[in-house]
Design an enzyme around this catalytic site. Structure first.
Site, PDB file in Angstrom:
ATOM      1  N   ARG A  98     -10.450  -1.607 -13.704  1.00 15.17           N
ATOM      2  CA  ARG A  98      -9.915  -0.153 -13.319  1.00 15.17           C
ATOM      3  C   ARG A  98     -11.012   0.910 -13.136  1.00 15.17           C
ATOM      4  O   ARG A  98     -11.839   0.909 -14.389  1.00 15.17           O
ATOM      5  CB  ARG A  98      -8.860   0.248 -14.185  1.00 15.17           C
ATOM      6  CG  ARG A  98      -7.551  -0.487 -13.913  1.00 15.17           C
ATOM      7  CD  ARG A  98      -6.326   0.422 -14.883  1.00 15.17           C
ATOM      8  NE  ARG A  98      -4.869  -0.281 -14.312  1.00 15.17           N
ATOM      9  CZ  ARG A  98      -4.305  -1.268 -14.921  1.00 15.17           C
ATOM     10  NH1 ARG A  98      -4.918  -1.830 -15.856  1.00 15.17           N
ATOM     11  NH2 ARG A  98      -3.217  -1.347 -14.242  1.00 15.17           N
ATOM     12  N   ARG A 136      -1.384  -3.266  -7.584  1.00 16.48           N
ATOM     13  CA  ARG A 136      -2.685  -2.684  -7.516  1.00 16.48           C
ATOM     14  C   ARG A 136      -3.301  -2.719  -6.356  1.00 16.48           C
ATOM     15  O   ARG A 136      -4.376  -2.247  -6.073  1.00 16.48           O
ATOM     16  CB  ARG A 136      -3.472  -3.250  -8.713  1.00 16.48           C
ATOM     17  CG  ARG A 136      -2.841  -2.558  -9.884  1.00 16.48           C
ATOM     18  CD  ARG A 136      -3.579  -3.042 -11.177  1.00 16.48           C
ATOM     19  NE  ARG A 136      -4.909  -2.396 -10.866  1.00 16.48           N
ATOM     20  CZ  ARG A 136      -5.974  -2.937 -11.626  1.00 16.48           C
ATOM     21  NH1 ARG A 136      -5.997  -3.900 -12.469  1.00 16.48           N
ATOM     22  NH2 ARG A 136      -7.218  -2.440 -11.373  1.00 16.48           N
TER      23      ARG A 136
END
Length: 256
Positions: free
Chosen positions: A166, A221
């Site tokens: 991330r 995601r």
């Protein structure tokens, strides 16, 4: 009489109980327990909240483990000493395959061991795999509940941010060893990221116990990094319904 230091439970508290559901969040304990039956809170200590759920088929434990493998390993160690023989991780996750929808459930057949904690129990070559019968019970429960689900491999990361690649972080930097890792796991057909499944699977195998895992998808995601608040309650309700159905199947199997 053994008293579990971190869980604040004794053998008398859980006498005769053989199955435990393991959510991460303490606030999910009563949601899961109520789906199974009558709820009796047993203890609250640190991140560990424990409840006894009493249904027609018998009794189960629901115990929160906090975030990550180290905390979960403490819970499993102590629960095993208290006599628990069967574990189901009931959590949330981020999907990384484009065909998995938000709200779907993932039944983990195995896990990539980026969790860290499992290395204290077995070398990295040792596989993190679910008990096959638990996979079947969870699959049957999903089908009975009419909830979309996916079977496959999960990636368990020791960290929420860099280990899951991330970049929306304070530093916006990810170590080179993790750069491109999300795409690599996608290419290897890994379904989702979370933080506890690999630890549970390795411990259960090493200890000679049974374990499985089911996680609700809060975000995909490949499309978005943000979790919509309205999704959380729906996913928790699905997890509660499915885990209760699976628990009933397990209790009937134990009696057979």
């Amino acid at each position: 009489m053994y008293r579990a230091y971190h869980l604040a439970l004794t053998e008398k508290d859980v006498e005769g109980v053989r199955l435990a559901l393991l959510p991460g969040a303490p606030e999910r304990v009563e949601v899961l327990a109520r789906a199974f039956g009558e709820v009796r809170i047993l203890a609250v200590h640190r991140e560990f909240k424990s409840a006894l759920a009493i249904g027609e088929e018998g009794e189960i434990l629901v115990v929160s483990t906090g975030i990550g493998g180290p905390s979960l390993s403490i819970a499993v160690e102590e629960l095993a000493r208290l006599g628990i023989q069967w574990f189901i991780r009931v959590g949330t996750c981020g999907a990384i395959q484009p065909d998995i929808a938000v709200g779907d459930l993932v039944v983990s057949e195995g896990a990539v061991r980026l969790d860290g904690a499992s290395l204290h129990y077995a070398p990295v070559e040792y596989p993190a795999v679910s008990d096959w019968r638990t996979v079947v019970f969870l699959q049957e429960a999903c089908e009975e509940a009419g909830v979309p689900y996916h079977l496959g491999v999960t990636c368990s990361s020791a960290t929420f941010y860099p280990g899951q690649e991330r970049y929306d972080t304070f530093s916006r930097y990810v170590l080179r060893s993790f750069q491109g890792s999300l795409r690599e796991w996608q290419a290897l057909r890994v379904l989702n990221y979370e933080m506890e499944v690999a630890t549970l699977f390795v411990l259960a195998r090493v200890f000679g116990l049974r374990a499985g895992a089911i996680c609700g998808v809060l975000v995909n995601r490949t499309k978005d990094e943000r979790v919509a608040e309205e999704v959380v309650a729906d996913v928790e309700a699905r997890l509660a319904r499915v885990s209760a159905l699976a628990a009933r199947r397990i209790l009937r199997f134990l009696k057979s």
